[in-house]
Scaffold this motif. Structure first.
Motif, short mmCIF file in Angstrom:
data_model
loop_
_atom_site.label_atom_id
_atom_site.label_comp_id
_atom_site.label_asym_id
_atom_site.label_seq_id
_atom_site.Cartn_x
_atom_site.Cartn_y
_atom_site.Cartn_z
N ALA A 141 -10.70 -57.84 -20.06
CA ALA A 141 -10.55 -56.64 -20.88
C ALA A 141 -11.67 -55.64 -20.62
N PHE A 142 -12.88 -56.13 -20.38
CA PHE A 142 -14.01 -55.23 -20.13
C PHE A 142 -13.76 -54.35 -18.90
N VAL A 143 -13.08 -54.90 -17.92
CA VAL A 143 -12.78 -54.13 -16.70
C VAL A 143 -11.86 -52.96 -17.01
N MET A 144 -11.01 -53.13 -18.02
CA MET A 144 -10.00 -52.11 -18.35
C MET A 144 -10.47 -51.12 -19.41
N VAL A 145 -11.67 -51.27 -19.93
CA VAL A 145 -12.13 -50.46 -21.06
C VAL A 145 -12.05 -48.96 -20.78
N ASN A 146 -11.43 -48.26 -21.71
CA ASN A 146 -11.47 -46.79 -21.74
C ASN A 146 -11.17 -46.36 -23.17
N ASP A 147 -11.34 -45.09 -23.46
CA ASP A 147 -11.19 -44.61 -24.83
C ASP A 147 -9.77 -44.73 -25.37
N VAL A 148 -8.79 -44.75 -24.49
CA VAL A 148 -7.39 -44.82 -24.92
C VAL A 148 -7.07 -46.19 -25.52
N ILE A 149 -7.56 -47.24 -24.89
CA ILE A 149 -7.23 -48.60 -25.34
C ILE A 149 -8.40 -49.30 -26.02
N ALA A 150 -9.44 -48.55 -26.35
CA ALA A 150 -10.64 -49.15 -26.94
C ALA A 150 -10.33 -49.92 -28.22
N GLU A 151 -9.50 -49.34 -29.10
CA GLU A 151 -9.18 -50.01 -30.36
C GLU A 151 -8.47 -51.34 -30.14
N ASP A 152 -7.57 -51.38 -29.16
CA ASP A 152 -6.86 -52.63 -28.88
C ASP A 152 -7.81 -53.69 -28.34
N ILE A 153 -8.78 -53.28 -27.53
CA ILE A 153 -9.74 -54.24 -26.99
C ILE A 153 -10.64 -54.78 -28.09
N ILE A 154 -11.02 -53.92 -29.03
CA ILE A 154 -11.83 -54.38 -30.16
C ILE A 154 -11.04 -55.36 -31.02
N LYS A 155 -9.76 -55.06 -31.23
CA LYS A 155 -8.90 -55.99 -31.98
C LYS A 155 -8.80 -57.33 -31.24
N LEU A 156 -8.70 -57.26 -29.93
CA LEU A 156 -8.63 -58.47 -29.12
C LEU A 156 -9.93 -59.28 -29.25
N ALA A 157 -11.05 -58.57 -29.29
CA ALA A 157 -12.35 -59.24 -29.43
C ALA A 157 -12.49 -59.90 -30.79
N ASP A 158 -11.89 -59.31 -31.81
CA ASP A 158 -11.97 -59.84 -33.18
C ASP A 158 -10.99 -60.99 -33.43
N LEU A 159 -9.96 -61.05 -32.64
CA LEU A 159 -8.80 -61.88 -32.95
C LEU A 159 -9.14 -63.35 -33.19
N TYR A 160 -9.99 -63.92 -32.35
CA TYR A 160 -10.24 -65.36 -32.43
C TYR A 160 -11.08 -65.75 -33.65
N ALA A 161 -11.60 -64.76 -34.37
CA ALA A 161 -12.30 -65.07 -35.62
C ALA A 161 -11.34 -65.65 -36.65
#
Length: 325
Positions: free
Chosen positions: A246-266
């Motif tokens: 996901a870090f490779v794909m980071v940009n402002d358009v999909i930033a919120e989805d990546i943050i949600k992905l990072a939170d998910l396993y909690a």
């Protein structure tokens, strides 16, 4: 109020009794009340304190608030409102949990998140780094047999018990531990095991287990052969791999989805079948988020096996997974 002044709710009933007594609703003398608490011989000091706090709450609640403020005015509290403070706190915990190898692994992924987040317009908020720092710690610091043993053998734990119950553990009061170790208690005929009560004889056993925590995850780990423990180890590896993609794909358009992905396993919390049910729900959400981020989420073989066993028991519906070979 009981939690605020006594640390938990155990003294709530005595506190309310003190409140009622101060209002004249209990026709018993103060000396008699204190004598009853002494004769009961259970957490005498704590119960007497709870009774007094209840009286003060009824007679002068403003003084009670003042006492609380004065008590905590000079208390040193380490703020975790910055990412650096959070990471330092979690690294210290991981060092006690499993040693420097865990700290290095944790720091590597957090640093990768920091680097990736610099690409974002709102990088200064550090939301992605904070999410990774919190979630990855949870996945690494699993409450397995070694950690449960270490925490129970922590001198601070015993000291807190003896302060709370006013005596020496094993002499003035007895301690029982409600445990459900997967290596001993297993599901039968689809029925999940209940906790069992263990006496104080397990305290030295906890000490022996805690000293062996360097065996965690090795071929000599006697607790690491269960599917639950294997799954937990793979979950942290899955998270690392998925987030690196996901870090490779980071940009402002999909930033919120990546943050949600990072939170998910909690959300993968609990033990045994409860944890598996939560994991199954997380995997469904992960598949959707990964598709939006245009990556493939990693799922190890042990995770796949655990989910398959859950499905075969009829607990959950089928969940598509990707197996890493």
């Amino acid at each position: 109020m009981a939690t605020r002044f006594l640390g938990d709710t155990i003294g709530a009933n005595i506190l309310m009794l003190g409140f009622a007594w101060q209002l004249g609703l209990v026709p018993v003398s103060f000396a008699a009340m204190m004598r009853v608490i002494e004769l009961n011989n259970v957490a005498v000091q704590m119960n007497q304190l709870a009774f007094s706090i209840g009286r003060l709450a009824a007679a002068d609640p403003a003084s009670l608030d003042t006492m609380w403020q004065q008590r905590h005015a000079n208390k040193q509290v380490v703020p975790l409102d910055t990412v650096d403070a959070l990471v330092a706190d979690r690294e210290a915990r991981l060092l006690a949990y499993g040693g420097t190898a865990y700290v290095k692994r944790y720091r590597a992924l957090v640093d990768a998140a920091r680097h990736a987040e610099r690409k974002l317009e709102r990088a200064h908020e550090a939301r992605l780094t904070r999410s990774v720092a919190m979630t990855f710690y949870r996945l690494l610091a699993v409450k397995d047999e070694y950690e449960v043993a270490r925490l129970h053998r922590d001198p601070a734990f015993r000291s807190a018990l003896e302060t709370q119950f006013g005596g020496v553990a094993g002499k003035d009061f007895r301690v029982k531990f409600n445990l459900a170790p997967p290596t001993i208690l297993k599901a039968r005929n689809g029925v999940q095991p209940k906790t069992r009560s263990f006496g104080q004889w397990v305290w030295p056993v906890f000490g022996a287990i805690a000293k062996c925590r360097n065996l965690r995850g090795t071929m000599l780990d006697p607790f690491g052969r269960t599917i639950e423990r294997q799954m937990e180890r793979e979950l942290s590896a899955d998270y690392e791999m998925t987030m690196q993609r996901a870090f490779v794909m980071v940009n402002d358009v999909i930033a919120e989805d990546i943050i949600k992905l990072a939170d998910l396993y909690a959300r993968v919390r609990g033990y045994g079948h409860v944890k598996l049910m939560n994991l199954a729900a997380v995997k469904r959400s992960e598949r959707e988020l990964a598709a939006r981020v245009r990556i493939e989420a990693a799922t190890g073989a042990a995770v796949k096996e655990a989910l398959a066993k859950t499905r075969s028991s009829g607990t959950l519906d089928s969940i598509p997974v990707v197996v890493i070979k």
